[in-house]
Scaffold this motif. Structure first.
Motif, PDB file in Angstrom:
ATOM      1  N   LEU A   4      66.485 -35.137   5.318  1.00 57.90           N
ATOM      2  CA  LEU A   4      66.659 -36.569   5.066  1.00 57.90           C
ATOM      3  C   LEU A   4      67.190 -37.285   6.310  1.00 57.90           C
ATOM      4  O   LEU A   4      66.684 -38.337   6.696  1.00 57.90           O
ATOM      5  N   LYS A   5      68.196 -36.702   6.950  1.00 61.88           N
ATOM      6  CA  LYS A   5      68.760 -37.312   8.162  1.00 61.88           C
ATOM      7  C   LYS A   5      67.734 -37.328   9.289  1.00 61.88           C
ATOM      8  O   LYS A   5      67.663 -38.287  10.050  1.00 61.88           O
ATOM      9  N   ALA A   6      66.932 -36.266   9.384  1.00 61.32           N
ATOM     10  CA  ALA A   6      65.896 -36.207  10.423  1.00 61.32           C
ATOM     11  C   ALA A   6      64.848 -37.295  10.195  1.00 61.32           C
ATOM     12  O   ALA A   6      64.395 -37.948  11.152  1.00 61.32           O
ATOM     13  N   LEU A   7      64.468 -37.518   8.914  1.00 61.16           N
ATOM     14  CA  LEU A   7      63.497 -38.567   8.606  1.00 61.16           C
ATOM     15  C   LEU A   7      64.072 -39.942   8.933  1.00 61.16           C
ATOM     16  O   LEU A   7      63.385 -40.787   9.512  1.00 61.16           O
ATOM     17  N   LYS A   8      65.331 -40.179   8.567  1.00 61.45           N
ATOM     18  CA  LYS A   8      65.965 -41.458   8.898  1.00 61.45           C
ATOM     19  C   LYS A   8      65.993 -41.666  10.406  1.00 61.45           C
ATOM     20  O   LYS A   8      65.713 -42.764  10.897  1.00 61.45           O
ATOM     21  N   LYS A   9      66.334 -40.621  11.142  1.00 60.81           N
ATOM     22  CA  LYS A   9      66.385 -40.722  12.600  1.00 60.81           C
ATOM     23  C   LYS A   9      65.014 -41.086  13.162  1.00 60.81           C
ATOM     24  O   LYS A   9      64.899 -41.956  14.026  1.00 60.81           O
ATOM     25  N   GLN A  10      63.969 -40.450  12.641  1.00 59.31           N
ATOM     26  CA  GLN A  10      62.610 -40.742  13.106  1.00 59.31           C
ATOM     27  C   GLN A  10      62.225 -42.188  12.790  1.00 59.31           C
ATOM     28  O   GLN A  10      61.695 -42.899  13.645  1.00 59.31           O
ATOM     29  N   HIS A 131      66.571 -51.401   0.974  1.00 57.43           N
ATOM     30  CA  HIS A 131      67.304 -50.301   1.603  1.00 57.43           C
ATOM     31  C   HIS A 131      67.204 -50.446   3.116  1.00 57.43           C
ATOM     32  O   HIS A 131      66.183 -50.910   3.632  1.00 57.43           O
ATOM     33  N   ARG A 132      68.256 -50.029   3.807  1.00 56.65           N
ATOM     34  CA  ARG A 132      68.295 -50.190   5.252  1.00 56.65           C
ATOM     35  C   ARG A 132      68.659 -48.882   5.928  1.00 56.65           C
ATOM     36  O   ARG A 132      69.277 -48.015   5.329  1.00 56.65           O
ATOM     37  N   ILE A 133      68.265 -48.816   7.178  1.00 54.61           N
ATOM     38  CA  ILE A 133      68.736 -47.765   8.065  1.00 54.61           C
ATOM     39  C   ILE A 133      69.509 -48.481   9.162  1.00 54.61           C
ATOM     40  O   ILE A 133      68.968 -49.357   9.841  1.00 54.61           O
ATOM     41  N   GLY A 134      70.769 -48.145   9.279  1.00 54.81           N
ATOM     42  CA  GLY A 134      71.580 -48.731  10.335  1.00 54.81           C
ATOM     43  C   GLY A 134      71.406 -47.935  11.613  1.00 54.81           C
ATOM     44  O   GLY A 134      70.394 -47.262  11.824  1.00 54.81           O
ATOM     45  N   TYR A 135      72.434 -47.973  12.429  1.00 56.81           N
ATOM     46  CA  TYR A 135      72.354 -47.273  13.714  1.00 56.81           C
ATOM     47  C   TYR A 135      72.920 -45.860  13.629  1.00 56.81           C
ATOM     48  O   TYR A 135      72.972 -45.154  14.622  1.00 56.81           O
ATOM     49  N   GLY A 136      73.371 -45.448  12.445  1.00 54.57           N
ATOM     50  CA  GLY A 136      73.743 -44.068  12.239  1.00 54.57           C
ATOM     51  C   GLY A 136      75.228 -43.770  12.152  1.00 54.57           C
ATOM     52  O   GLY A 136      75.613 -42.670  11.786  1.00 54.57           O
ATOM     53  N   ALA A 137      76.080 -44.746  12.451  1.00 54.10           N
ATOM     54  CA  ALA A 137      77.516 -44.474  12.430  1.00 54.10           C
ATOM     55  C   ALA A 137      78.170 -44.811  11.090  1.00 54.10           C
ATOM     56  O   ALA A 137      79.300 -44.406  10.830  1.00 54.10           O
ATOM     57  N   GLY A 138      77.503 -45.591  10.243  1.00 53.30           N
ATOM     58  CA  GLY A 138      78.020 -45.896   8.909  1.00 53.30           C
ATOM     59  C   GLY A 138      79.109 -46.952   8.845  1.00 53.30           C
ATOM     60  O   GLY A 138      79.743 -47.122   7.797  1.00 53.30           O
ATOM     61  N   TYR A 139      79.336 -47.697   9.927  1.00 48.00           N
ATOM     62  CA  TYR A 139      80.413 -48.692   9.934  1.00 48.00           C
ATOM     63  C   TYR A 139      80.233 -49.748   8.855  1.00 48.00           C
ATOM     64  O   TYR A 139      81.183 -50.102   8.151  1.00 48.00           O
ATOM     65  N   TYR A 140      79.019 -50.284   8.713  1.00 51.74           N
ATOM     66  CA  TYR A 140      78.801 -51.333   7.720  1.00 51.74           C
ATOM     67  C   TYR A 140      78.938 -50.793   6.302  1.00 51.74           C
ATOM     68  O   TYR A 140      79.542 -51.442   5.445  1.00 51.74           O
ATOM     69  N   ASP A 141      78.389 -49.613   6.026  1.00 52.23           N
ATOM     70  CA  ASP A 141      78.531 -49.037   4.682  1.00 52.23           C
ATOM     71  C   ASP A 141      80.007 -48.903   4.309  1.00 52.23           C
ATOM     72  O   ASP A 141      80.411 -49.259   3.200  1.00 52.23           O
ATOM     73  N   ARG A 142      80.818 -48.393   5.232  1.00 49.50           N
ATOM     74  CA  ARG A 142      82.251 -48.212   4.944  1.00 49.50           C
ATOM     75  C   ARG A 142      82.973 -49.555   4.822  1.00 49.50           C
ATOM     76  O   ARG A 142      83.827 -49.730   3.950  1.00 49.50           O
ATOM     77  N   ALA A 143      82.627 -50.523   5.673  1.00 52.40           N
ATOM     78  CA  ALA A 143      83.281 -51.841   5.600  1.00 52.40           C
ATOM     79  C   ALA A 143      82.951 -52.533   4.274  1.00 52.40           C
ATOM     80  O   ALA A 143      83.825 -53.136   3.643  1.00 52.40           O
ATOM     81  N   ILE A 144      81.706 -52.440   3.840  1.00 51.43           N
ATOM     82  CA  ILE A 144      81.303 -53.045   2.566  1.00 51.43           C
ATOM     83  C   ILE A 144      82.021 -52.345   1.415  1.00 51.43           C
ATOM     84  O   ILE A 144      82.514 -53.001   0.488  1.00 51.43           O
ATOM     85  N   GLU A 145      82.122 -51.034   1.477  1.00 49.60           N
ATOM     86  CA  GLU A 145      82.826 -50.280   0.432  1.00 49.60           C
ATOM     87  C   GLU A 145      84.302 -50.703   0.365  1.00 49.60           C
ATOM     88  O   GLU A 145      84.853 -50.879  -0.726  1.00 49.60           O
ATOM     89  N   ARG A 146      84.943 -50.904   1.524  1.00 51.81           N
ATOM     90  CA  ARG A 146      86.352 -51.351   1.529  1.00 51.81           C
ATOM     91  C   ARG A 146      86.488 -52.732   0.898  1.00 51.81           C
ATOM     92  O   ARG A 146      87.440 -52.990   0.155  1.00 51.81           O
TER      93      ARG A 146
END
Length: 193
Positions: A4-10, A131-146
């Protein structure tokens, strides 16, 4: 790396390659056209809106942010505090900006930290389901969750070019769905669910 991560990266690399290939002058014109959509966003005066400082070949969201400020929005920009934490600092006209990493700038430590109720969200790729693919660090997902943990449900408006759309983003349980996206084709709302 999982499949899954490899597909997202591609998918991320392919979408960013298409975005990078866009003519720089066309990108400027498209960014200015998106700013004209500020009225479609229907942001009330006093609403706290987070934007972002563009990096590389991203949409230059600054004209849109300026238009939103002119209609009364309070603006803020992301500030990365450490490897997992991002907050949003108020962007005040005339206040100095500091280097924030990744080639971006933002308000310094003296700026007030705000909780945005509307978030303009950058991304690498998106699909028609929101659904989105960000740049891979997850900052927005974590900020939205907070923000959600604080009882806030921010309105998420992605900002991208049409060429960044992919047929389907493989999603994981922690991924945050978008409500809307603004591209050079206009504002689209994603179906709930």
């Amino acid at each position: 790396m999982t499949e899954l991560k490899a597909l997202k990266k591609q998918l991320r690399q392919e979408a960013l390659s298409r975005r990078d290939a866009l003519d720089p002058l066309w990108r400027i014109e498209a960014s200015l056209a998106m700013a004209r959509a500020a009225g479609e966003l229907a942001v009330e005066p006093g609403t706290i809106v987070s934007g972002f400082w563009p990096m590389r070949s991203e949409v230059d969201v600054r004209p849109l942010m300026f238009a939103l400020r002119e209609s009364g929005a309070r603006l803020c920009l992301p500030a990365i505090l450490d490897r997992t934490t991002m907050v949003f600092r108020e962007l005040v006209r005339g206040a100095p900006l500091v280097e924030m990493g990744f080639g971006t700038a933002g308000p310094g430590e003296e700026a007030q930290v705000l909780d945005p109720s509307v978030m303009l969200v950058p991304l690498a790729a998106f699909d028609a389901r929101g659904h989105r693919i960000g740049y891979g660090a997850g900052y927005y997902d974590r900020a939205i969750e907070r923000l959600r943990e604080k009882g806030t449900e921010p309105r998420l408006v992605a900002i991208a070019f049409d060429c960044q759309e992919v047929s389907e983003v493989p999603d994981e349980p922690h991924d945050v769905r978008l409500g809307e996206i603004l591209t050079e084709s206009g504002l689209r709302r994603f179906p709930a669910g």
